[in-house]
Design an enzyme around this catalytic site. Structure first.
Site, PDB file in Angstrom:
ATOM      1  N   HIS A  88       0.812  -1.232  -0.094  1.00  0.00           N
ATOM      2  CA  HIS A  88      -0.037   0.007   0.174  1.00  0.00           C
ATOM      3  C   HIS A  88       0.823   1.265  -0.060  1.00  0.00           C
ATOM      4  CE1 HIS A  88      -3.924  -1.392   0.313  1.00  0.00           C
ATOM      5  NE2 HIS A  88      -3.892  -1.676   1.430  1.00  0.00           N
ATOM      6  N   CYS A 150       0.611   2.692  -4.719  1.00  0.00           N
ATOM      7  CA  CYS A 150      -0.084   3.651  -5.307  1.00  0.00           C
ATOM      8  C   CYS A 150       0.139   4.947  -4.278  1.00  0.00           C
ATOM      9  CB  CYS A 150      -1.716   3.327  -4.786  1.00  0.00           C
ATOM     10  SG  CYS A 150      -2.803   4.542  -5.893  1.00  0.00           S
TER      11      CYS A 150
END
Length: 285
Positions: A88, A150
């Site tokens: 993440h 991301c």
């Protein structure tokens, strides 16, 4: 060639609900580490693979520090460092007033945890830390970096409402509270993401960065015939396994063509000096 690699993949996070876990990051790391040994001459002893509970902030950052220390040690003759990260991404409030948008980009490690309204800075890796570390890269040592994570500059609330098929999810986790999100939701298109840090890391040696998406896009976790990967990593592996010896720029073009064909909106990015763009991935320039 004397070389070191650190491949990191995190699906499961100690302090996040299972709904925020991922599926393909460990596969990314394992697939990339296997390719390094089979096609790029890395000895098993030169590859550090950190996945899930082993991929703490201290383990990941500490391994990177050791690699840069070795690169700067006379007599080591280290020629190449490779760092891959599938996890993440997130954002934290800028604490040193260096970011025009007031936001620092960060990687989530498996021990990501909350303190107050924000993420604990001791449980993730902030872009400023990588910038400082990569600036130590000495001349003559190649640093290849692959980010499949991301770093959205499009606004965090939009991420909450992102609608994807059941077998796809974004590799992004927002700050843990509404107040924390308010503190970072000002991020815009000028967000300095990690690939930009690689581009400007050193006046002497320029690292090469491959990133899964643009600043205003989401890197996705997706199912490919019953097995999960990041689409960027999945197609990058296909190109690197082909053994065609294409330039880095051509490899990224081919990856993006495959992403478009499979209806992924993310656009992979290459950051490198011009000579690095025209030479094959993994080769010095």
């Amino acid at each position: 060639m004397k070389q070191l690699a650190l491949c990191v993949g995190i699906n499961r996070f100690e302090n996040l609900p299972m709904s925020s876990w991922l599926n393909g990051c460990v596969n990314d790391a394992e697939d990339l580490s296997a390719l390094l040994g089979s096609a790029f001459g890395f000895a098993d002893s030169s590859i550090t693979l950190l996945t899930d509970q082993a991929a703490t902030r201290d383990a990941v950052y500490g391994t990177l520090v050791e690699a840069l220390d070795r690169a700067n040690t006379p007599g080591e003759h280290l020629e190449r460092i490779l760092f891959t990260m599938s996890s993440h991404g997130t954002q934290v409030a800028d604490t040193d007033n260096e970011e025009p948008d007031g936001v620092d980009e960060a990687f989530a490690t498996c021990d990501l945890r909350q303190v107050g309204t924000q993420w604990d800075l001791e449980s993730l890796i902030v872009d400023d830390e990588l910038h400082t570390l990569f600036s130590r890269l000495p001349e003559g040592v190649l640093l290849d970096v692959i980010f499949d994570t991301c770093h959205s500059g499009s606004g965090l609330r939009a991420m909450d409402q992102l609608l994807l098929p059941d077998d796809r999810r974004p590799r992004f986790v927002p700050p843990p509270t509404p107040l924390g999100r308010d503190g970072t939701a000002v991020a815009g298109a000028n967000t300095r993401i990690l690939r930009d840090l690689v581009r400007t890391s050193s006046a002497v040696a320029k690292p090469v960065s491959l990133a899964a998406c643009q600043a205003d896009q989401e890197a996705i976790d997706a199912n490919f015939d019953g097995r999960y990967n990041g689409p960027f990593t999945h197609f990058l592996l296909e190109e690197l396994r082909s053994g065609a010896g294409a330039s880095r720029a051509d490899v990224v073009k081919r990856v993006n063509k495959k992403l478009r064909a499979r209806k992924f909106e993310q656009i992979a990015q290459l950051e490198a000096p011009d000579p690095g763009k025209t030479t094959a991935w993994g080769t010095a320039f």
